[in-house]
Design an enzyme around this catalytic site. Structure first.
Site, PDB file in Angstrom:
ATOM      1  N   ASN A  13      -7.927  -3.376   6.297  1.00  0.00           N
ATOM      2  CA  ASN A  13      -9.304  -3.842   6.134  1.00  0.00           C
ATOM      3  C   ASN A  13      -9.991  -2.991   5.063  1.00  0.00           C
ATOM      4  O   ASN A  13     -10.065  -1.762   5.202  1.00  0.00           O
ATOM      5  CB  ASN A  13     -10.014  -3.706   7.499  1.00  0.00           C
ATOM      6  CG  ASN A  13     -11.448  -4.165   7.459  1.00  0.00           C
ATOM      7  OD1 ASN A  13     -12.162  -3.863   6.508  1.00  0.00           O
ATOM      8  ND2 ASN A  13     -11.890  -4.855   8.479  1.00  0.00           N
ATOM      9  N   HIS A  16     -14.784  -0.988   3.916  1.00  0.00           N
ATOM     10  CA  HIS A  16     -15.543   0.235   3.663  1.00  0.00           C
ATOM     11  C   HIS A  16     -15.386   0.771   2.244  1.00  0.00           C
ATOM     12  O   HIS A  16     -16.118   1.683   1.855  1.00  0.00           O
ATOM     13  CB  HIS A  16     -15.254   1.271   4.751  1.00  0.00           C
ATOM     14  CG  HIS A  16     -15.750   0.760   6.074  1.00  0.00           C
ATOM     15  ND1 HIS A  16     -17.070   0.377   6.250  1.00  0.00           N
ATOM     16  CD2 HIS A  16     -15.107   0.469   7.229  1.00  0.00           C
ATOM     17  CE1 HIS A  16     -17.214  -0.099   7.483  1.00  0.00           C
ATOM     18  NE2 HIS A  16     -16.043  -0.055   8.100  1.00  0.00           N
ATOM     19  N   ARG A  55     -23.543  -6.501   4.127  1.00  0.00           N
ATOM     20  CA  ARG A  55     -23.735  -5.057   3.943  1.00  0.00           C
ATOM     21  C   ARG A  55     -22.557  -4.391   3.223  1.00  0.00           C
ATOM     22  O   ARG A  55     -22.720  -3.349   2.635  1.00  0.00           O
ATOM     23  CB  ARG A  55     -23.997  -4.359   5.283  1.00  0.00           C
ATOM     24  CG  ARG A  55     -22.794  -4.299   6.168  1.00  0.00           C
ATOM     25  CD  ARG A  55     -23.055  -3.478   7.405  1.00  0.00           C
ATOM     26  NE  ARG A  55     -23.956  -4.154   8.331  1.00  0.00           N
ATOM     27  CZ  ARG A  55     -23.957  -3.932   9.641  1.00  0.00           C
ATOM     28  NH1 ARG A  55     -23.129  -3.044  10.149  1.00  0.00           N
ATOM     29  NH2 ARG A  55     -24.770  -4.573  10.439  1.00  0.00           N
ATOM     30  N   GLU A  76     -12.504 -12.198   8.155  1.00  0.00           N
ATOM     31  CA  GLU A  76     -13.205 -11.937   9.416  1.00  0.00           C
ATOM     32  C   GLU A  76     -14.592 -12.544   9.334  1.00  0.00           C
ATOM     33  O   GLU A  76     -15.297 -12.324   8.335  1.00  0.00           O
ATOM     34  CB  GLU A  76     -13.323 -10.423   9.585  1.00  0.00           C
ATOM     35  CG  GLU A  76     -12.844  -9.923  10.912  1.00  0.00           C
ATOM     36  CD  GLU A  76     -13.120  -8.464  11.047  1.00  0.00           C
ATOM     37  OE1 GLU A  76     -14.216  -8.114  11.479  1.00  0.00           O
ATOM     38  OE2 GLU A  76     -12.236  -7.671  10.692  1.00  0.00           O
TER      39      GLU A  76
HETATM   40  N1  PXP Z   1     -10.307  -5.991  13.587  1.00  0.00           N
HETATM   41  C1  PXP Z   1     -11.543  -6.483  13.720  1.00  0.00           C
HETATM   42  C2  PXP Z   1     -11.682  -7.832  14.329  1.00  0.00           C
HETATM   43  C3  PXP Z   1     -12.683  -5.768  13.285  1.00  0.00           C
HETATM   44  O1  PXP Z   1     -13.913  -6.274  13.450  1.00  0.00           O
HETATM   45  C4  PXP Z   1     -12.488  -4.531  12.642  1.00  0.00           C
HETATM   46  C5  PXP Z   1     -13.676  -3.802  12.100  1.00  0.00           C
HETATM   47  O2  PXP Z   1     -14.199  -4.486  11.023  1.00  0.00           O
HETATM   48  C6  PXP Z   1     -11.183  -4.066  12.506  1.00  0.00           C
HETATM   49  C7  PXP Z   1     -10.107  -4.794  13.003  1.00  0.00           C
HETATM   50  C8  PXP Z   1     -10.896  -2.757  11.840  1.00  0.00           C
HETATM   51  O3  PXP Z   1     -11.477  -1.743  12.592  1.00  0.00           O
HETATM   52  P1  PXP Z   1     -11.515  -0.291  11.999  1.00  0.00           P
HETATM   53  O4  PXP Z   1     -12.295  -0.347  10.739  1.00  0.00           O
HETATM   54  O5  PXP Z   1     -12.173   0.503  13.080  1.00  0.00           O
HETATM   55  O6  PXP Z   1     -10.076   0.122  11.770  1.00  0.00           O
END
Ligand code: PXP
Length: 254
Positions: A13, A16, A55, A76
């Site tokens: 992901n 960030h 954001r 997502e």
């Molecule tokens: N899976 C889902 C459905 C999420 O909402 C998130 C956070 O955006 C993640 C995975 C990844 O989580 P993290 O950033 O805490 O690893």
């Protein structure tokens, strides 16, 4: 029961990276570059969450990701008409339906697929008809699993956040309780034919442990990997994560 035929996939992901970019405005660091690097380093897919308030990830990031990346995009999204329309237009490989509150810092809990059945089901159906693989981000709860099965969702992503938080805080008993729920949900879900993904709050240690569960086919990890990459680079963080997953996976048989 759907058992993982191979090593669980790692979805990275990159939200960030966009958070850091947006802190300054401008174009850097570029989340699309992070996605490309992540894939070169061994990520099996990229996850990006287009939040209602934009954001971190923005609409143009999704379009650029779709054009640039060579591995599947897991989009997502909240269950809103706006996001469903964007998904239908974008046609990502997968859409992970998540709850979303403006005030939260990150996704705080699983989607209410029981109480919200009447809203989630039609959205999931529209996405399915467009050929998008729907995943429901849910708590490790039997009622939520039943609703997912009834909806015909092919995939659920089990929310690992509470477990990871308890592990991080050193709350052993609570962590064990959450882990047992995840384990039971993974077994039950797989028994009903659901593909099991996990995500939220995972780090090297928790990714290793959860990879031992035979039903787990995909881990989606963001915040920890992007944080680690500040210290050791994204490629190294991803390689370490893959090694952690492999260690957990190797213990499945034994
Ligand atoms: N899976 C889902 C459905 C999420 O909402 C998130 C956070 O955006 C993640 C995975 C990844 O989580 P993290 O950033 O805490 O690893």
């Amino acid at each position: 029961m759907t058992l993982s035929p191979g090593l669980p996939r790692l979805g990275v992901n990159i939200d960030h990276v966009a958070t850091v970019r947006n802190a300054r405005g401008g174009l850097l660091p570029d989340p699309v570059r992070a996605a490309e690097l992540a894939i070169a380093a061994g990520a099996d897919g990229i996850t990006a969450h287009l939040r209602e308030d934009r954001r971190h990830i923005r609409d143009e990031d999704i379009a650029r990701l779709m054009a640039a990346i060579t591995k599947p995009l897991n989009f997502e999204m909240a269950v809103t008409d706006e996001m469903v329309a964007i998904a239908l237009q974008t046609k990502p490989h997968a859409a992970c339906l998540v709850p979303e509150k403006r005030s939260e810092r990150t996704t705080e809990g699983g989607l209410d697929v029981v109480g919200g059945y009447g809203v989630v089901q039609p959205a999931a159906e529209r996405l399915r008809q467009a050929g998008i693989r729907v995943s429901l981000f849910i708590e490790p709860d039997p009622a939520a699993l039943s609703a997912a099965v009834e909806m015909g969702a092919p995939v659920v992503e089990l929310h690992t956040g509470a477990w990871c938080e308890a592990v991080m805080q050193g709350h052993g008993e609570e962590a064990q309780h959450h882990f047992n729920r995840l384990k039971e949900a993974a077994i039950l879900g797989a028994k009903h034919g659901l593909e099991i993904h996990v995500g939220h709050g995972l780090d090297y240690a928790t990714a290793e442990v959860i990879s031992e569960l035979p039903a787990v086919m995909e881990l989606n990890i963001g915040h920890f990997l992007i944080g680690e990459s500040i210290f050791c680079g994204l490629e190294h963080a991803i390689a370490e994560m893959r090694a952690a997953i492999l260690r957990g996976y190797a213990r499945r048989a034994g």
